[in-house]
Design a protein around this motif. Structure first.
Motif, short mmCIF file in Angstrom:
data_model
loop_
_atom_site.label_atom_id
_atom_site.label_comp_id
_atom_site.label_asym_id
_atom_site.label_seq_id
_atom_site.Cartn_x
_atom_site.Cartn_y
_atom_site.Cartn_z
N ASN A 140 48.36 54.14 29.62
CA ASN A 140 49.23 53.30 28.78
C ASN A 140 49.87 54.11 27.67
O ASN A 140 49.98 53.64 26.52
CB ASN A 140 48.47 52.08 28.23
N THR A 141 50.28 55.35 28.01
CA THR A 141 50.97 56.26 27.08
C THR A 141 50.23 56.39 25.74
O THR A 141 50.86 56.46 24.68
CB THR A 141 52.44 55.84 26.86
N SER A 142 48.90 56.43 25.83
CA SER A 142 48.03 56.63 24.65
C SER A 142 48.10 55.49 23.64
O SER A 142 47.58 55.63 22.52
CB SER A 142 48.32 57.95 23.92
N ALA A 143 48.72 54.37 23.98
CA ALA A 143 48.87 53.27 23.02
C ALA A 143 47.51 52.78 22.54
O ALA A 143 46.59 52.57 23.34
CB ALA A 143 49.64 52.11 23.65
N SER A 144 47.38 52.59 21.23
CA SER A 144 46.12 52.10 20.67
C SER A 144 46.33 51.09 19.56
O SER A 144 45.50 50.21 19.35
CB SER A 144 45.30 53.29 20.16
N GLY A 145 47.42 51.23 18.82
CA GLY A 145 47.68 50.28 17.73
C GLY A 145 49.06 50.47 17.17
O GLY A 145 49.72 51.48 17.44
N PHE A 146 49.50 49.49 16.39
CA PHE A 146 50.80 49.63 15.73
C PHE A 146 50.88 48.73 14.52
O PHE A 146 50.29 47.65 14.47
CB PHE A 146 51.96 49.34 16.70
N VAL A 147 51.61 49.23 13.52
CA VAL A 147 51.90 48.49 12.29
C VAL A 147 53.42 48.34 12.21
O VAL A 147 54.14 49.31 12.46
CB VAL A 147 51.42 49.27 11.05
N VAL A 148 53.88 47.16 11.89
CA VAL A 148 55.32 46.94 11.71
C VAL A 148 55.54 46.50 10.26
O VAL A 148 54.91 45.55 9.79
CB VAL A 148 55.85 45.86 12.68
N GLY A 149 56.42 47.18 9.57
CA GLY A 149 56.78 46.81 8.20
C GLY A 149 57.72 45.60 8.21
O GLY A 149 57.92 44.96 9.25
N PRO A 150 58.31 45.29 7.06
CA PRO A 150 59.19 44.10 6.98
C PRO A 150 60.42 44.23 7.89
O PRO A 150 61.07 45.27 7.90
CB PRO A 150 59.62 44.08 5.51
N TRP A 151 60.68 43.16 8.64
CA TRP A 151 61.90 43.12 9.46
C TRP A 151 63.13 42.98 8.57
O TRP A 151 63.06 42.29 7.54
CB TRP A 151 61.86 41.95 10.44
N ARG A 152 64.23 43.55 9.00
CA ARG A 152 65.50 43.36 8.30
C ARG A 152 66.63 43.51 9.33
O ARG A 152 66.43 44.06 10.43
CB ARG A 152 65.67 44.37 7.17
N PRO A 153 67.84 43.00 8.99
CA PRO A 153 68.96 43.18 9.92
C PRO A 153 69.24 44.67 10.12
O PRO A 153 68.99 45.47 9.21
CB PRO A 153 70.13 42.50 9.20
N VAL A 154 69.74 45.03 11.28
CA VAL A 154 70.00 46.43 11.57
C VAL A 154 71.20 46.91 10.75
O VAL A 154 72.30 46.37 10.89
CB VAL A 154 70.29 46.64 13.08
N PRO A 155 71.00 47.91 9.88
CA PRO A 155 72.14 48.41 9.09
C PRO A 155 73.07 49.22 9.99
O PRO A 155 72.69 49.64 11.09
CB PRO A 155 71.49 49.31 8.04
N ASP A 156 74.29 49.45 9.51
CA ASP A 156 75.22 50.30 10.26
C ASP A 156 74.64 51.71 10.34
O ASP A 156 74.23 52.25 9.32
CB ASP A 156 76.57 50.38 9.54
N GLY A 157 74.64 52.28 11.49
CA GLY A 157 74.26 53.69 11.60
C GLY A 157 72.80 53.94 11.30
O GLY A 157 72.44 54.21 10.15
N VAL A 158 71.94 53.84 12.30
CA VAL A 158 70.52 54.15 12.08
C VAL A 158 70.15 55.44 12.82
O VAL A 158 68.99 55.70 13.09
CB VAL A 158 69.59 52.99 12.54
N ASP A 159 71.17 56.24 13.13
CA ASP A 159 70.94 57.41 13.97
C ASP A 159 70.52 58.66 13.20
O ASP A 159 70.20 59.67 13.82
CB ASP A 159 72.19 57.71 14.81
N ASN A 160 70.50 58.58 11.87
CA ASN A 160 70.06 59.78 11.13
C ASN A 160 69.48 59.36 9.78
O ASN A 160 69.92 59.82 8.73
CB ASN A 160 71.23 60.76 10.95
#
Ligand code: 0L1
Ligand code: MG
Length: 237
Positions: A140-160
């Protein structure tokens, strides 16, 4: 063979004891490895866990080169893997965990509905975190856990966007979301193509922006992604 390998990996996770690599005799190829992964996760679902999303792995050129592949891999996330933002990870239930800074997407109607900074906890079930490509897919691709911070709308340009991984207040890794497929938004079509389904409300972990670092007892880990904010966890003592 599929059920036998899934049982071996499941036992390793449940007993927190690493297993030897399967080796060439197992004859594991990528297609069979995904069948092992499905059987492995089915065991978790049989114990009452629910699927809540997907993750992509080997999304950076550096990791692909390291594994000698040119395709990303994917795994399944369950509710039992979710750690609340700021929550504590019980290390007694892990083997040799590492953390890596990621970006998470919330999926609605086959689209990206929101974005958040995230931390993935990876914990290979193989001795010394060593595996072949089919072996890590089966696990399972080493999956063991995850944390997600606060959701927000996707801003313009998240590529860098700048990414910072801090451990106990010290900078452990610095990177950019550019390391995630060149643009983390590419994770959505990649996941849809590879996994074949993306359900409403699912979380998609797009991939790591830097190398992973070992998670030590008592450590406080914080990930900051420029414009997106932070996500954090603490490891049990
Ligand atoms: O999430 C990841 O990129 C991990 C994929 C598996 C390779 C590893 O465990 O480092
Ligand atoms: Mg990852």
């Amino acid at each position: 063979m599929i059920d036998t390998l899934a049982a071996r990996l499941d036992e390793a996770a449940v007993s927190h004891t690493a297993v030897a690599q399967f080796g060439a005799d197992a004859g594991l190829d990528v297609t069979t490895a995904y069948a092992v992964q499905e059987a492995l996760v089915a065991r978790r679902l049989d114990r009452g866990e629910a699927l809540v999303g997907l993750k992509l792995g080997l999304t950076s050129r550096a990791k692909m080169t390291q594994m000698g592949v040119d395709e990303v891999i994917w795994g399944r996330l369950t509710d039992a893997m979710h750690v609340p933002d700021g929550g504590t990870v019980d290390l007694s239930g892990r083997i040799h965990p590492k953390v890596e800074p990621e970006v998470a997407f919330l999926v609605e109607g086959g689209e990206i509905a929101a974005i958040a900074p995230a931390i993935e906890l990876i914990d290979s079930r193989y001795v010394d975190f060593r595996f072949t490509l089919p072996e890590v897919i089966a696990d399972n691709t080493s999956a063991s856990g995850f944390v997600v911070g606060p959701w927000r709308p996707v801003p313009d340009g998240v590529d860098n966007l700048g990414v910072l991984l801090e451990v106990d207040g010290r900078v452990a890794q610095v990177g950019s979301t550019a390391a995630i497929l060149g643009d983390p938004r590419r994770a959505l079509p990649a996941a849809a193509r590879l996994a074949g389904e993306l359900r409403d409300g699912w979380v998609l972990l797009a991939g790591a922006a830097t190398a992973a670092v070992p998670l030590r007892p008592g450590a406080h880990v914080r990930v900051t992604v420029e414009q997106l904010g932070t996500a954090s966890l603490r490891a049990s003592a």
